[in-house]
Design a protein around this motif. Sequence first.
Motif, mmCIF file in Angstrom:
data_model
loop_
_atom_site.group_PDB
_atom_site.id
_atom_site.type_symbol
_atom_site.label_atom_id
_atom_site.label_comp_id
_atom_site.label_asym_id
_atom_site.label_seq_id
_atom_site.Cartn_x
_atom_site.Cartn_y
_atom_site.Cartn_z
ATOM 1 N N PRO A 157 0.836 -1.207 0.000
ATOM 2 C CA PRO A 157 0.000 0.000 0.000
ATOM 3 C C PRO A 157 0.869 1.253 0.000
ATOM 4 N N THR A 158 0.464 2.229 -0.806
ATOM 5 C CA THR A 158 1.274 3.439 -0.932
ATOM 6 C C THR A 158 0.518 4.723 -0.620
ATOM 7 N N GLY A 159 -0.791 4.733 -0.802
ATOM 8 C CA GLY A 159 -1.570 5.939 -0.548
ATOM 9 C C GLY A 159 -2.865 5.599 0.146
ATOM 10 N N ILE A 160 -3.419 6.562 0.884
ATOM 11 C CA ILE A 160 -4.671 6.332 1.610
ATOM 12 C C ILE A 160 -5.469 7.624 1.650
ATOM 13 N N ALA A 161 -6.792 7.503 1.532
ATOM 14 C CA ALA A 161 -7.675 8.672 1.577
ATOM 15 C C ALA A 161 -9.012 8.278 2.167
ATOM 16 N N CYS A 162 -9.679 9.245 2.815
ATOM 17 C CA CYS A 162 -10.978 9.033 3.454
ATOM 18 C C CYS A 162 -12.017 9.934 2.803
ATOM 19 N N THR A 163 -13.267 9.463 2.729
ATOM 20 C CA THR A 163 -14.333 10.322 2.224
ATOM 21 C C THR A 163 -14.666 11.393 3.260
ATOM 22 N N PRO A 164 -15.181 12.552 2.820
ATOM 23 C CA PRO A 164 -15.449 13.658 3.743
ATOM 24 C C PRO A 164 -16.411 13.322 4.873
ATOM 25 N N VAL A 165 -17.323 12.349 4.655
ATOM 26 C CA VAL A 165 -18.292 12.018 5.696
ATOM 27 C C VAL A 165 -17.836 10.836 6.545
ATOM 28 N N SER A 166 -16.543 10.428 6.384
ATOM 29 C CA SER A 166 -15.914 9.426 7.252
ATOM 30 C C SER A 166 -16.524 8.029 7.153
ATOM 31 N N ILE A 177 -9.467 12.348 -2.908
ATOM 32 C CA ILE A 177 -10.916 12.351 -3.105
ATOM 33 C C ILE A 177 -11.358 13.796 -3.211
ATOM 34 N N ASP A 178 -12.254 14.092 -4.162
ATOM 35 C CA ASP A 178 -12.678 15.481 -4.340
ATOM 36 C C ASP A 178 -13.450 15.954 -3.113
ATOM 37 N N PRO A 179 -13.529 17.265 -2.879
ATOM 38 C CA PRO A 179 -14.152 17.786 -1.652
ATOM 39 C C PRO A 179 -15.605 17.382 -1.456
ATOM 40 N N ARG A 180 -16.311 17.034 -2.541
ATOM 41 C CA ARG A 180 -17.707 16.622 -2.414
ATOM 42 C C ARG A 180 -17.838 15.159 -2.008
ATOM 43 N N GLY A 181 -16.738 14.416 -2.040
ATOM 44 C CA GLY A 181 -16.787 12.998 -1.712
ATOM 45 C C GLY A 181 -17.406 12.160 -2.805
ATOM 46 N N THR A 182 -17.298 12.625 -4.053
ATOM 47 C CA THR A 182 -17.963 11.978 -5.180
ATOM 48 C C THR A 182 -17.007 11.187 -6.074
ATOM 49 N N PHE A 183 -15.765 11.670 -6.209
ATOM 50 C CA PHE A 183 -14.830 11.064 -7.150
ATOM 51 C C PHE A 183 -13.484 10.779 -6.485
ATOM 52 N N ILE A 184 -12.814 9.734 -6.986
ATOM 53 C CA ILE A 184 -11.479 9.345 -6.542
ATOM 54 C C ILE A 184 -10.527 9.519 -7.712
ATOM 55 N N TYR A 185 -9.321 10.016 -7.417
ATOM 56 C CA TYR A 185 -8.286 10.139 -8.443
ATOM 57 C C TYR A 185 -7.004 9.479 -7.936
ATOM 58 N N VAL A 186 -6.436 8.615 -8.777
ATOM 59 C CA VAL A 186 -5.254 7.824 -8.413
ATOM 60 C C VAL A 186 -4.173 8.035 -9.464
ATOM 61 N N THR A 187 -2.960 8.358 -9.031
ATOM 62 C CA THR A 187 -1.843 8.463 -9.970
ATOM 63 C C THR A 187 -1.227 7.090 -10.203
ATOM 64 N N ASN A 188 -0.897 6.801 -11.457
ATOM 65 C CA ASN A 188 -0.258 5.546 -11.843
ATOM 66 C C ASN A 188 1.148 5.861 -12.343
ATOM 67 N N GLU A 189 2.161 5.517 -11.533
ATOM 68 C CA GLU A 189 3.521 5.953 -11.821
ATOM 69 C C GLU A 189 4.069 5.367 -13.114
ATOM 70 N N LEU A 190 3.825 4.087 -13.357
ATOM 71 C CA LEU A 190 4.397 3.457 -14.544
ATOM 72 C C LEU A 190 3.661 3.869 -15.817
ATOM 73 N N ASP A 191 2.354 4.089 -15.714
ATOM 74 C CA ASP A 191 1.555 4.485 -16.879
ATOM 75 C C ASP A 191 1.623 5.973 -17.183
ATOM 76 N N ASN A 192 2.124 6.764 -16.218
ATOM 77 C CA ASN A 192 2.110 8.222 -16.367
ATOM 78 C C ASN A 192 0.686 8.718 -16.646
ATOM 79 N N SER A 193 -0.215 8.369 -15.716
ATOM 80 C CA SER A 193 -1.622 8.686 -15.922
ATOM 81 C C SER A 193 -2.344 8.851 -14.598
ATOM 82 N N VAL A 194 -3.589 9.318 -14.690
ATOM 83 C CA VAL A 194 -4.489 9.411 -13.544
ATOM 84 C C VAL A 194 -5.727 8.570 -13.833
#
Length: 403
Positions: free
Chosen positions: A237-246, A289-306
């Motif tokens: 595991p490399t990254g972690i995020a929580c939704t705004p409403v926990s 996670i966006d401030p509305r808690g609606t979308f997740i964005y993940v960086t992919n190091e090898l693919d050079n993408s989100v």
Amino acid sequence: MKSNRLGHVSLVSAIALILASTFTACNPVTIDYLYVAGNKENPGQIQTFVADRVSGALSVSGSAISSGGVTPIALATSTDYTHLWALNQGDSSLVTFAVGSNGALTSGKSYTMSAEGNTPVAMALNAQGTLLYVVNRYQPGCSTYTPGAATCTGGALVVFPIGTDGTVGTAVANGSLSYWPIGVNPTAVAALPSGTSAFVTSYNTDTGLGYVYAFAATSAGVLSAEPGSPFNAGVRPTGIACTPVSRFVYVTDFAQNQLIAYTVLDGGVLVPLINGPFKTGNQPSAITIDPRGTFIYVTNELDNSVSAYAISLPTGTPSAAVNTSGSSINATGTEPVAVLVDPSFGRYVFTANFLDNSLSAFQLNPSTGTLAPAQNGPYPTVGQPAALAAIPRGNHSVQVNQP
């Protein structure tokens, strides 16, 4: 007839000028100040950008300044956006900066850790703005792991109280210790927005397993391990995020190219979603996670993408990626290692690209979560950008989606 037409044109032009003036006054061109920390130089550098309100395009604001230490690897901003902290791995220092009304940074006090461990890897502020969680790779007096020994057996989670003026207080005590022991190879930390829990990811190459260490947290920052902690978290595991409403927690697994999703039960206990894990691009690292808690964005190091995902609010299930990983629409610079959504309106996504010294910017469709590249990107930065932070220009409020 001609005279009347000219009169109408003049009237329309005048109205247009008034409207444009009013629109500009109420909606300043700069929507956010974006900070990127680069660790190629010694000391490290922090560069400030301004984000355009209409397009999300970035432009440099002023000259880069020292991060106050060696190898900056994390940035965090206060909840009132008046202070920024830089965490420097090379000398285990934590530096406070005041944020001016124009986004300019002024260096303040610096604290070097020793009794709390060394070689920091991650940092997160709680939503209440009162506690700063810092993860050190090594415990005090250690520079390697010694299995079976009384000390040097893992990392250290440190809790610093934060004053209203941005000052970093004395680390919260854990009995005779100034930290909470965690597993080897810690990688990331997140505080549940409710303020009741904190989570740290780590992985053990001997067992080939990754973990999430979960702690209950008091308002004073005293921690206690949650029942069942640590929880399984893939291989690395490399990254972690929580939704705004926990309600949900998400972890990226760098080794298995997957996103692991958990439901948060009362007390901070994590239960994996039964229909997960979920596919990512190759070598996923950072997550937001966006401030509305609606979308997740993940960086992919090898693919050079989100990779972008829509969250099912009732269940927490991330959709299949709403942009295909590796496609031109969400391609970044080389090796994206940090990602954030702008805090003003939640309309733009930015990544720090470590190997080609650049920032990528995307417009976020608030209805679908899809991304479109901002104009003129990617944008050159200081060397080896490793961390991002942002503050809104002016006062804005983003509606948080309730489940």
